[in-house]
Motif scaffolding. Sequence first.
Motif, PDB file in Angstrom:
ATOM      1  N   ILE A 404       0.832  -1.202   0.000  1.00 37.76           N
ATOM      2  CA  ILE A 404       0.000   0.000   0.000  1.00 37.76           C
ATOM      3  C   ILE A 404       0.869   1.255   0.000  1.00 37.76           C
ATOM      4  O   ILE A 404       0.587   2.236  -0.686  1.00 37.76           O
ATOM      5  N   ALA A 405       1.965   1.212   0.758  1.00 38.64           N
ATOM      6  CA  ALA A 405       2.861   2.380   0.822  1.00 38.64           C
ATOM      7  C   ALA A 405       3.491   2.677  -0.531  1.00 38.64           C
ATOM      8  O   ALA A 405       3.830   3.840  -0.828  1.00 38.64           O
ATOM      9  N   ALA A 406       3.661   1.645  -1.358  1.00 35.90           N
ATOM     10  CA  ALA A 406       4.268   1.851  -2.683  1.00 35.90           C
ATOM     11  C   ALA A 406       3.259   2.407  -3.679  1.00 35.90           C
ATOM     12  O   ALA A 406       3.652   2.812  -4.787  1.00 35.90           O
ATOM     13  N   MET A 407       2.017   2.435  -3.307  1.00 34.94           N
ATOM     14  CA  MET A 407       0.992   3.003  -4.189  1.00 34.94           C
ATOM     15  C   MET A 407       0.992   4.527  -4.074  1.00 34.94           C
ATOM     16  O   MET A 407       1.839   5.120  -3.418  1.00 34.94           O
ATOM     17  N   ALA A 408       0.030   5.163  -4.686  1.00 33.90           N
ATOM     18  CA  ALA A 408      -0.054   6.627  -4.651  1.00 33.90           C
ATOM     19  C   ALA A 408      -0.180   7.101  -3.201  1.00 33.90           C
ATOM     20  O   ALA A 408      -0.838   6.453  -2.377  1.00 33.90           O
ATOM     21  N   PRO A 409       0.412   8.231  -2.851  1.00 38.54           N
ATOM     22  CA  PRO A 409       0.314   8.747  -1.471  1.00 38.54           C
ATOM     23  C   PRO A 409      -1.129   8.955  -1.063  1.00 38.54           C
ATOM     24  O   PRO A 409      -1.990   9.303  -1.888  1.00 38.54           O
ATOM     25  N   ALA A 410      -1.374   8.791   0.223  1.00 36.95           N
ATOM     26  CA  ALA A 410      -2.720   9.002   0.745  1.00 36.95           C
ATOM     27  C   ALA A 410      -3.057  10.476   0.665  1.00 36.95           C
ATOM     28  O   ALA A 410      -2.179  11.345   0.813  1.00 36.95           O
ATOM     29  N   PRO A 411      -4.330  10.817   0.433  1.00 38.30           N
ATOM     30  CA  PRO A 411      -4.723  12.231   0.369  1.00 38.30           C
ATOM     31  C   PRO A 411      -4.554  12.899   1.723  1.00 38.30           C
ATOM     32  O   PRO A 411      -4.668  12.252   2.762  1.00 38.30           O
TER      33      PRO A 411
END
Length: 411
Positions: A404-411
């Motif tokens: 999940i951390a490698a995905m797009a940054p959290a808003p």
Amino acid sequence: MDFSHSPDVEALRTRLLRFFDDAILPNEGRYHEEIRRHREAGNVWQALPLIEELKPRARAEGLWNLFLPRSPRAPEGLDNLAYAPLCEIMGRVPWAPEVFNCSAPDTGNMETLERYGSEAHKRRWLEPLLAGEIRSAFLMTEPEVASSDATNIRCSIRRDGDDYVINGRKWWSSGAGDPRCAVYIVMGKTDADAPRHQQQSMILVPADTPGIRIVRHLPVFGYDDAPHGHMEVALEDVRVPASNLLLGEGRGFEIAQGRLGPGRIHHCMRTIGAAERAFELMCQRLQSRVAFGRPLSEQSLWHERIAHARCMIEQARLLTLKAAWMMDRVGNKEARTEIAMIKVVAPQMACQVIDWAIQAHGGAGVSDDFPLAAAYAGIRTLRLADGPDEVHCGTIARLELARIAAMAPAP
């Protein structure tokens, strides 16, 4: 993903089911009778005539060494996905896998020797194991430390000239009680000052080496699992040639990961077989018993349990097949999330299904008149063996958080 069986695997499955109907299920009573006679004679730790009688029949049927892929010494070996439905069938009766030379810990040890052993190791140990002439044990867990973290292992493997000298104590050494057990694979520390995962090594130790002492037998919920057994073993100044070390110093974790991936999924395949048999026994019992004026099978509580059990078994089977499919295609390392998930899911599922089956049988369910109590004891142990649930859940969580951390940054 395509989990359908090839014609060759379907033919093997048909032959294996026929072998079970002809030679395994009708001999369950004889198996326990042989154990009883050995126990009454004062020595339960000996090979059973039934097993040795059935082995040549299984081999003649082509139902032998099916677990070991990509080995010139075992051309009949299948990949993980093809082996899955066959291993599941074997798991329906706890002692059956040995008949096909597909029982733990020998399967994991043979995989280790095939992948990491020298040609000399293979000639001395792998070939007689593949022939079913000897058995083996894997010595990793220790009583003094939390072995769920294998870096805790204290057993010392110290170089002394052309030899290694081993000192330590191991327990839950499955198979060490069998008089045919001829070799141990021992994990211990060769360099306590090396980086954390490079301190451990694995070494081959002949079971008759001076300095080895069986301290005691460890029953599981009161079951001795003879003649296989689970032993506490002391190693006191055990000296073996330096050439017995596998791969080299500091490579024990590397070997363990290669060994435990297939071992874990084999356990899960057999566990699904045990759950299926418990489910069948439960349904048969519910249809044959009347309580409060009607068969148990007509009561809505049992409808709900039957439905949940079927859903749980199918879910576990599909996850196991996915893990096997991934292991075959991308390797154990890339499939480690799926291997960890199925190692958590399958034993928990089977414990619940077997528990419901026991409940359906009433007092008979906890007796030895049915295989359910022994099955529960064995499957409950799998929530600890090859890593406890908590360790596998930790692995899953870390991998998911990293994904999940490698995905797009959290808003």
